[in-house]
Write an enzyme that holds these catalytic residues in place. Structure first.
Site, PDB file in Angstrom:
ATOM      1  N   ASP A 122      15.515  -1.207  -9.311  1.00 21.55           N
ATOM      2  CA  ASP A 122      14.092  -1.404  -9.580  1.00 21.55           C
ATOM      3  C   ASP A 122      13.342  -0.770  -8.396  1.00 21.55           C
ATOM      4  O   ASP A 122      13.960  -0.473  -7.359  1.00 21.55           O
ATOM      5  CB  ASP A 122      13.871  -2.923  -9.662  1.00 21.55           C
ATOM      6  CG  ASP A 122      12.423  -3.316  -9.618  1.00 21.55           C
ATOM      7  OD1 ASP A 122      11.656  -2.777 -10.425  1.00 21.55           O
ATOM      8  OD2 ASP A 122      12.052  -4.162  -8.779  1.00 21.55           O
ATOM      9  N   ASP A 124       9.410  -1.462  -7.094  1.00 19.97           N
ATOM     10  CA  ASP A 124       8.534  -2.331  -6.296  1.00 19.97           C
ATOM     11  C   ASP A 124       9.225  -3.651  -5.953  1.00 19.97           C
ATOM     12  O   ASP A 124       9.755  -4.323  -6.829  1.00 19.97           O
ATOM     13  CB  ASP A 124       7.232  -2.618  -7.063  1.00 19.97           C
ATOM     14  CG  ASP A 124       6.365  -1.387  -7.146  1.00 19.97           C
ATOM     15  OD1 ASP A 124       5.675  -1.081  -6.178  1.00 19.97           O
ATOM     16  OD2 ASP A 124       6.406  -0.703  -8.201  1.00 19.97           O
ATOM     17  N   ASP A 316      13.761  -7.373  -8.455  1.00 17.57           N
ATOM     18  CA  ASP A 316      13.112  -8.579  -7.925  1.00 17.57           C
ATOM     19  C   ASP A 316      12.221  -9.298  -8.934  1.00 17.57           C
ATOM     20  O   ASP A 316      11.692 -10.365  -8.650  1.00 17.57           O
ATOM     21  CB  ASP A 316      12.223  -8.208  -6.725  1.00 17.57           C
ATOM     22  CG  ASP A 316      10.972  -7.463  -7.174  1.00 17.57           C
ATOM     23  OD1 ASP A 316      11.104  -6.536  -8.000  1.00 17.57           O
ATOM     24  OD2 ASP A 316       9.871  -7.823  -6.726  1.00 17.57           O
TER      25      ASP A 316
HETATM   26  O1  LIG Z   1       9.447  -2.685 -12.228  1.00 16.67           O
HETATM   27  P1  LIG Z   1       8.782  -2.445 -10.905  1.00 16.67           P
HETATM   28  O2  LIG Z   1       9.115  -1.119 -10.317  1.00 16.67           O
HETATM   29  O3  LIG Z   1       9.048  -3.575  -9.938  1.00 16.67           O
HETATM   30  O4  LIG Z   1       7.216  -2.447 -11.243  1.00 16.67           O
HETATM   31  C1  LIG Z   1       6.523  -3.653 -11.544  1.00 16.67           C
HETATM   32  C2  LIG Z   1       5.081  -3.521 -11.101  1.00 16.67           C
HETATM   33  O5  LIG Z   1       5.158  -3.034  -9.748  1.00 16.67           O
HETATM   34  C3  LIG Z   1       3.934  -2.705  -9.112  1.00 16.67           C
HETATM   35  O6  LIG Z   1       3.210  -3.892  -8.835  1.00 16.67           O
HETATM   36  C4  LIG Z   1       3.839  -4.730  -7.872  1.00 16.67           C
HETATM   37  O7  LIG Z   1       3.913  -4.039  -6.611  1.00 16.67           O
HETATM   38  C5  LIG Z   1       2.601  -3.710  -6.030  1.00 16.67           C
HETATM   39  C6  LIG Z   1       2.851  -2.916  -4.759  1.00 16.67           C
HETATM   40  O8  LIG Z   1       3.678  -3.603  -3.875  1.00 16.67           O
HETATM   41  C7  LIG Z   1       1.830  -5.005  -5.790  1.00 16.67           C
HETATM   42  O9  LIG Z   1       0.552  -4.729  -5.224  1.00 16.67           O
HETATM   43  C8  LIG Z   1       1.678  -5.773  -7.116  1.00 16.67           C
HETATM   44  O10 LIG Z   1       1.053  -7.018  -6.888  1.00 16.67           O
HETATM   45  C9  LIG Z   1       3.068  -6.019  -7.733  1.00 16.67           C
HETATM   46  O11 LIG Z   1       2.937  -6.619  -9.005  1.00 16.67           O
HETATM   47  C10 LIG Z   1       3.134  -1.753  -9.958  1.00 16.67           C
HETATM   48  O12 LIG Z   1       1.898  -1.487  -9.322  1.00 16.67           O
HETATM   49  C11 LIG Z   1       2.942  -2.288 -11.360  1.00 16.67           C
HETATM   50  O13 LIG Z   1       2.241  -1.350 -12.146  1.00 16.67           O
HETATM   51  C12 LIG Z   1       4.319  -2.521 -11.967  1.00 16.67           C
HETATM   52  O14 LIG Z   1       4.166  -3.040 -13.273  1.00 16.67           O
END
Ligand SMILES: O=P(O)(O)OC[C@H]1O[C@H](O[C@H]2O[C@H](CO)[C@@H](O)[C@H](O)[C@H]2O)[C@H](O)[C@@H](O)[C@@H]1O
Length: 372
Positions: A122, A124, A316
């Site tokens: 993954d 983020d 995560d």
């Molecule tokens: O599947 P992932 O790669 O984990 O993506 C899920 C979401 O990730 C991002 O948002 C998350 O991370 C951001 C940066 O650290 C944070 O600001 C946010 O609160 C988290 O939810 C991404 O911006 C989303 O579009 C994804 O859906």
């Protein structure tokens, strides 16, 4: 996985209703199940006014928002975070979901000297720490080197909720496969990808929700418009899904965010909303998720022999649970949850944060180099 019998797009409204009621994980909250109105989970004869249902949906969404991404405890005396090991609840949880670092020998021993490991990551919260501004979630050069080395030694893929383009901009590595939009946008690598056992196959694009593109653009614009007055709210178009971020929104305005998202979704009966880490994710109601994407990638890369391939998936978020579940059900490979707090999970192992993820990836590479 055989997709030859049909696409994952659900076209029959009845089937769609059943899909929503019975199959979706509990975190997936359907809105406007049937075209033209809500379906009531209360059964026949139960008459509930539209307004009441709206309230239930908004409150459900709000509860999910409040419970998402539980905050870590802080050491008030020293102004530092307590190490999770010092937290008795975390220690108890580690007994159920042990550290993948502490269990490293067991993990690699499961290859029995000959099975092939494949690595799914993954983005983020796994390869980059969670930050307030989604555009600043960059990957550190040392993490990039770790991922590059992993991709040199093992078949590897990134499976992210971000758009494929965006995650590639962050990761900047050609050596991997990428599945963006929660697996709805998969690019398998070209024939020169050294781990692709199906040599000769060109790069392939798999987009099971392609027909939703105009709808996603439309809903993205509407969400942007309605949330523009809420301080801290932001909307991210991830191509086949849209994120509404509320991390920087004052908690007193969360209900408004939930209400507005709910209202917009009323006009899009073929879209649903799920919640992640301080984010509401709007996406098509299709029978596709990160778990299906992992199965698809394993098959496309010629790695579907569960007797001889050990997929390791590190993530995560709640959406990663679909992938953990697939590995558990296939009885092959391991899910590794990245978390600093105890969580219900289908993963077998855990890692605390992206720095431990990097340590784990480096250990895998070292082990591989010594085992050949
Ligand atoms: O599947 P992932 O790669 O984990 O993506 C899920 C979401 O990730 C991002 O948002 C998350 O991370 C951001 C940066 O650290 C944070 O600001 C946010 O609160 C988290 O939810 C991404 O911006 C989303 O579009 C994804 O859906």
């Amino acid at each position: 996985m055989d997709l030859s019998n049909g696409s994952p797009v659900i076209t029959d409204p009845m089937a769609m209703g059943q899909q929503l009621m019975g199959v979706l994980p509990s975190n997936m909250m359907p809105f406007s199940v049937m075209p033209g109105g809500y379906s009531s989970a209360g059964g026949a004869g139960v008459s509930v006014s539209r307004r009441k249902i709206e309230e239930v949906l908004v409150n459900g969404l709000l509860d999910a928002m409040r419970s998402s991404s539980p905050r870590k405890k802080h050491n008030v005396v020293f102004g530092q975070e307590n190490l999770p090991e010092e937290d008795p609840a975390y220690s108890a949880w580690l007994a159920k979901c042990p550290s993948a670092l502490a269990s490293f020998k067991q993990i690699v021993a499961s290859t029995q000297g000959s099975k092939k490991i494949a690595v799914f990551l993954d983005y983020d919260g796994t390869l980059s720490p969670i930050v307030d501004d989604p555009d600043k979630a960059v990957m550190s050069p040392v993490m990039r080197a770790a991922v590059r080395n992993v991709a040199k030694h093992f078949p590897a893929a990134i499976v992210s909720g971000r758009s494929r383009k965006k995650v590639l901009e962050f990761v900047k590595l050609k050596e991997l496969c990428y599945a963006g939009s929660h697996g709805m946008d998969i690019m398998t690598s070209s024939a020169n990808y050294e781990h692709n056992t199906e040599k000769g196959k060109e790069a392939n694009l798999f987009q099971p929700a392609r027909e939703f593109l105009p709808m996603i653009d439309e809903v993205s614009k509407s969400l942007l418009e309605v949330t523009s007055g809420i301080e801290g709210a932001s909307v991210e178009n991830n191509k086949f899904c849209v994120s509404v971020h509320y991390r920087n929104v004052n908690e007193k305005d969360w209900e408004l965010v939930a209400r507005l998202v709910n209202e917009v979704l009323e006009g899009f009966p073929r879209l649903k909303v799920t919640n992640g880490r301080m984010v509401l994710e709007v996406r098509p109601v299709i029978d596709w998720d990160k778990g299906k994407a992992v199965e698809f990638l394993l098959q496309s890369l010629g790695l579907s022999d569960s007797e001889n391939v050990i997929p390791i998936y590190i993530g995560d978020d709640r959406t990663d649970e679909d992938a953990f579940k697939v590995l558990r059900e296939r009885n092959c490979g391991f899910g590794i949850l990245v978390s600093q707090v105890p969580k219900e999970t289908e993963a077998f192992y855990s890692l605390r944060d992206p720095s431990e993820v990097m340590e784990f990836l480096n250990s895998l590479v070292r082990w591989k180099k010594h085992s050949v």
